[in-house]
Design a protein around this motif. Sequence first.
Motif, PDB file in Angstrom:
ATOM      1  N   PRO A 112       0.798  -1.228   0.000  1.00 12.47           N
ATOM      2  CA  PRO A 112       0.000   0.000   0.000  1.00 12.47           C
ATOM      3  C   PRO A 112       0.832   1.280   0.000  1.00 12.47           C
ATOM      4  N   HIS A 113       0.150   2.362  -0.405  1.00 13.84           N
ATOM      5  CA  HIS A 113       0.675   3.714  -0.243  1.00 13.84           C
ATOM      6  C   HIS A 113       0.589   3.997   1.250  1.00 13.84           C
ATOM      7  N   MET A 114       1.750   4.053   1.903  1.00 15.12           N
ATOM      8  CA  MET A 114       1.748   4.190   3.358  1.00 15.12           C
ATOM      9  C   MET A 114       2.766   5.235   3.764  1.00 15.12           C
ATOM     10  N   GLY A 115       2.297   6.235   4.478  1.00 15.36           N
ATOM     11  CA  GLY A 115       3.188   7.268   4.978  1.00 15.36           C
ATOM     12  C   GLY A 115       2.662   8.658   4.664  1.00 15.36           C
ATOM     13  N   TRP A 116       3.559   9.629   4.830  1.00 18.56           N
ATOM     14  CA  TRP A 116       3.199  11.036   4.691  1.00 18.56           C
ATOM     15  C   TRP A 116       3.310  11.488   3.246  1.00 18.56           C
ATOM     16  N   ASN A 117       2.354  12.297   2.823  1.00 17.78           N
ATOM     17  CA  ASN A 117       2.370  12.824   1.467  1.00 17.78           C
ATOM     18  C   ASN A 117       1.632  14.166   1.472  1.00 17.78           C
ATOM     19  N   THR A 118       1.911  14.974   0.457  1.00 18.11           N
ATOM     20  CA  THR A 118       1.240  16.268   0.344  1.00 18.11           C
ATOM     21  C   THR A 118       0.004  16.127  -0.540  1.00 18.11           C
ATOM     22  N   ILE A 119      -0.912  17.055  -0.366  1.00 16.36           N
ATOM     23  CA  ILE A 119      -2.097  17.115  -1.220  1.00 16.36           C
ATOM     24  C   ILE A 119      -2.084  18.449  -1.955  1.00 16.36           C
ATOM     25  N   SER A 120      -2.724  18.484  -3.114  1.00 19.72           N
ATOM     26  CA  SER A 120      -2.748  19.710  -3.916  1.00 19.72           C
ATOM     27  C   SER A 120      -4.170  19.999  -4.377  1.00 19.72           C
ATOM     28  N   LYS A 121      -4.341  21.182  -4.958  1.00 15.14           N
ATOM     29  CA  LYS A 121      -5.646  21.634  -5.464  1.00 15.14           C
ATOM     30  C   LYS A 121      -6.699  21.564  -4.366  1.00 15.14           C
ATOM     31  N   SER A 122      -6.304  22.006  -3.200  1.00 13.61           N
ATOM     32  CA  SER A 122      -7.172  21.873  -2.019  1.00 13.61           C
ATOM     33  C   SER A 122      -7.680  23.235  -1.560  1.00 13.61           C
TER      34      SER A 122
END
Length: 193
Positions: A112-122
Motif C-alpha cells: 500500500p501507499h503508506m506514509g506522509w504525502n502532500t495534497i494539492s488543489k485543495s
Amino acid sequence: MMIAILKYNAGNTQSVENAVKRLGYECVVTDDRQLLQSAEKVIFPGVGEAASAMEYLRGKNLDEVVKSLTQPVLGICLGLQLMCRYSEEGDTNGLGIFDVDVKKFPPKDKVPHMGWNTISKSENQLFNRLLPDDNVYFVHSYYAELSQFTIAECDYILPFSAALQKNNFYAVQFHTEKSGTVGEQILTNFLKL
C-alpha cells in the motif's frame, strides 16, 4: 453539538473518537440510526475491507441511513471508498454518493501507499489554514479516481482523489486522526461547517 461516529465492521473508530475529544467535542460511536440521523455531524471512518464492511452496513440498513443524511458527513479512508459507486476490492458496490470507481494501485511501486504525502488543489473550506507543503498520513491500496467531485489530489504511482465533496458529503482518503496538527485542523474545519 452532538457528533456521531459511525460504528460498522471496520476498525479505527477509537482513534477518531480520541481525536474528536482532543479537539474539545463530545461524540458517540454508534450504529443507531436515530442517533446518526439526529447528530449535527457524522463521521464515517474506517480501516478494513470493502466487501465485509458493506455487508455489515447493508445488514443493518445503515447504507440507506448514510445516503439519506442531510447534515455534514465526513468519510475517512475506507469511509471515502465506500461512499463511492464501486470498489475493485472484493468487487463491491458502494453507497454511490460519489459517482466514482475505486481501483487498486498498479504494482509499479510499493503498495500500500503508506506514509506522509502532500495534497494539492485543495481550495475547499475543508482545507482552510493549510499550507501548500503540509503533509497528511495515508495507508491504502485502493484509490478513488479523479472526478468532478475531487476537492484535493495526491500523487502516488498516479494522481488520485485525496478528498471528495458532493453537497453535505465530504470524504478524505488520508487519516485525519493520524495526521498530527494538519489532521486536527481539517477535522476542526469539518466540525465548524
